[in-house]
Write a protein that holds these residues in place. Sequence first.
Motif, PDB file in Angstrom:
ATOM      1  N   LYS A   1       0.802  -1.223   0.000  1.00 15.87           N
ATOM      2  CA  LYS A   1       0.000   0.000   0.000  1.00 15.87           C
ATOM      3  C   LYS A   1       0.841   1.283   0.000  1.00 15.87           C
ATOM      4  CE  LYS A   1      -4.100   2.203   1.929  1.00 15.87           C
ATOM      5  NZ  LYS A   1      -3.576   3.566   1.676  1.00 15.87           N
ATOM      6  N   PRO A   2       1.890   1.387   0.831  1.00 16.33           N
ATOM      7  CA  PRO A   2       2.694   2.614   0.772  1.00 16.33           C
ATOM      8  C   PRO A   2       3.334   2.844  -0.597  1.00 16.33           C
ATOM      9  CG  PRO A   2       3.167   1.380   2.783  1.00 16.33           C
ATOM     10  CD  PRO A   2       2.340   0.486   1.914  1.00 16.33           C
ATOM     11  N   VAL A   3       3.710   1.757  -1.279  1.00 10.91           N
ATOM     12  CA  VAL A   3       4.279   1.884  -2.623  1.00 10.91           C
ATOM     13  C   VAL A   3       3.210   2.402  -3.576  1.00 10.91           C
ATOM     14  CG1 VAL A   3       5.464   0.694  -4.498  1.00 10.91           C
ATOM     15  CG2 VAL A   3       5.872  -0.006  -2.134  1.00 10.91           C
ATOM     16  N   ALA A   4       2.018   1.802  -3.502  1.00 11.92           N
ATOM     17  CA  ALA A   4       0.917   2.229  -4.364  1.00 11.92           C
ATOM     18  C   ALA A   4       0.583   3.702  -4.133  1.00 11.92           C
ATOM     19  CB  ALA A   4      -0.315   1.357  -4.112  1.00 11.92           C
ATOM     20  N   ASP A   5       0.566   4.117  -2.869  1.00 16.22           N
ATOM     21  CA  ASP A   5       0.238   5.505  -2.535  1.00 16.22           C
ATOM     22  C   ASP A   5       1.249   6.487  -3.119  1.00 16.22           C
ATOM     23  OD1 ASP A   5      -1.946   4.608  -1.132  1.00 16.22           O
ATOM     24  OD2 ASP A   5      -0.982   4.759   0.842  1.00 16.22           O
ATOM     25  N   ALA A   6       2.497   6.026  -3.297  1.00 19.06           N
ATOM     26  CA  ALA A   6       3.553   6.922  -3.784  1.00 19.06           C
ATOM     27  C   ALA A   6       3.715   6.893  -5.298  1.00 19.06           C
ATOM     28  CB  ALA A   6       4.882   6.544  -3.118  1.00 19.06           C
ATOM     29  N   MET A   7       3.083   5.951  -5.988  1.00 16.27           N
ATOM     30  CA  MET A   7       3.368   5.734  -7.411  1.00 16.27           C
ATOM     31  C   MET A   7       2.807   6.788  -8.349  1.00 16.27           C
ATOM     32  SD  MET A   7       3.077   1.619  -7.935  1.00 16.27           S
ATOM     33  CE  MET A   7       2.969   1.778  -9.728  1.00 16.27           C
ATOM     34  N   HIS A   8       1.805   7.553  -7.908  1.00 17.94           N
ATOM     35  CA  HIS A   8       1.178   8.535  -8.803  1.00 17.94           C
ATOM     36  C   HIS A   8       2.194   9.502  -9.382  1.00 17.94           C
ATOM     37  CE1 HIS A   8       1.477  11.884  -5.886  1.00 17.94           C
ATOM     38  NE2 HIS A   8       1.348  10.937  -4.983  1.00 17.94           N
ATOM     39  N   GLU A   9       3.259   9.755  -8.632  1.00 17.77           N
ATOM     40  CA  GLU A   9       4.292  10.698  -9.071  1.00 17.77           C
ATOM     41  C   GLU A   9       4.947  10.250 -10.375  1.00 17.77           C
ATOM     42  OE1 GLU A   9       8.526  12.455  -7.307  1.00 17.77           O
ATOM     43  OE2 GLU A   9       7.030  11.593  -5.940  1.00 17.77           O
ATOM     44  N   TRP A  10       5.015   8.931 -10.571  1.00 15.70           N
ATOM     45  CA  TRP A  10       5.718   8.413 -11.749  1.00 15.70           C
ATOM     46  C   TRP A  10       4.775   8.002 -12.886  1.00 15.70           C
ATOM     47  CZ3 TRP A  10       7.410   7.651  -6.778  1.00 15.70           C
ATOM     48  CH2 TRP A  10       8.681   8.167  -6.499  1.00 15.70           C
ATOM     49  N   VAL A  11       3.522   7.699 -12.564  1.00 17.86           N
ATOM     50  CA  VAL A  11       2.602   7.285 -13.622  1.00 17.86           C
ATOM     51  C   VAL A  11       1.665   8.404 -14.051  1.00 17.86           C
ATOM     52  CG1 VAL A  11       2.708   4.873 -12.960  1.00 17.86           C
ATOM     53  CG2 VAL A  11       0.912   6.326 -11.992  1.00 17.86           C
ATOM     54  N   GLY A  12       1.685   9.511 -13.316  1.00 17.36           N
ATOM     55  CA  GLY A  12       0.937  10.691 -13.744  1.00 17.36           C
ATOM     56  C   GLY A  12      -0.562  10.604 -13.554  1.00 17.36           C
TER      57      GLY A  12
END
Length: 403
Positions: free
Chosen positions: A79-90
């Motif tokens: 979950k913490p990874v998923a929460d942070a991923m928006h920065e790279w997938v836009g």
Amino acid sequence: MGSYKTLDDLIAAGPLKGRRVLVRADLNVPMAEGRIADATRVERVAPTLKELASHGAKVLVLSHFDRPKGKRIAEMSLKPVADAMHEWVGQPVGFAQDCIGGEAAGAIAAMEDGGILVLENTRFHPGEENNDANFARQLAEIGDVYVNDAFSCAHRAHASTEGIVHHLPSYAGRAMEAELKALDAALGNPARPVVAIVGGAKVSTKIALLGNLVKKVDCLVIGGGMANTFLAAQGKQVGKSLCELDLLDTARHIMANARAANCEILLPTDAVVAKELKKNVETRTVNVNEVPEDMMILDVGPDTLAHLSGRFETAQTVVWNGPLGAFEIPPFDEGTMTAARQAAMLTRMGNLISVAGGGDTVAALNEAGAADEFTYVSAAGGAFLEWMEGVELPGVAALENAA
């Protein structure tokens, strides 16, 4: 290297809008205070996720995280990874509390077309690492199509890397495709001459690698601590240097096999030595025939670098795994830094195809400011090493058989 289908084949096969595409990524990334500390693996899978989302697919991301050994451990949630991923997938990235069953199905049903959803750690289920056929089927049930974009996990025959391929149409993602093309250019069908650099501390960890490379390359450069074992096998005194005396016969066998295969082995001809491994220690540069009894070989010298430079100048392809010296501690980083920058320069000039991989290698190339100019730098770790050893990778073989 065999054939495999790519995203181009998937897109050409028909509209993706609304289709559930399971993407095996490697999100096993270092985290610090809820943030991704090294985003390399996220950056590499992002193009695949964004491309699929742009075609209206429901993008479902499978990954492991750490080693929960089949148990649900809160600290190993994705979950913490998923929460942070928006920065790279836009775009926003959702999260499902499980990777199979009702939790996953419910989260997928609530998705809009073009959405991205990270599914919970596959290793929370013992069937993942066991490559259990029933668990693989359960994974497949929540998707319509499978895309493997995790070369770094391709050396493991797990349910989400190998088993699932038997149940869904399967394709290589953009990062997987790029890795396989780079590796094929490096050793599969390379432009010759090919120079391989293998460094690191011990021969014992790279016997299979060396044995495979002498059959594949034109020149094998051996550096780092492992070079000391080869020097000792030639009868040279290496002082207090790291040296595996029980592997002298192995080193001689590798050198004999290289001669039989017309592969030149390039060993250090001079070395930077010191009485201890620490910063600002007094050093000397000596011929490898004159290493003092009370000193250690800690880096290659200028004569060795000149020989290596000559090989680079005439090579078409360079494959690199392992530093030439104790690069973590200056000044023993000089040999690795100098060689890395020359390979990068020749690559930038269009004179060289350069492929590198392995944790220490990537760190050294980054330190030298050379990584971005190499043709390809693999972040795959163990999978890259096993590929260099000539081992068939189950995740890749599954895609090739599916094609």
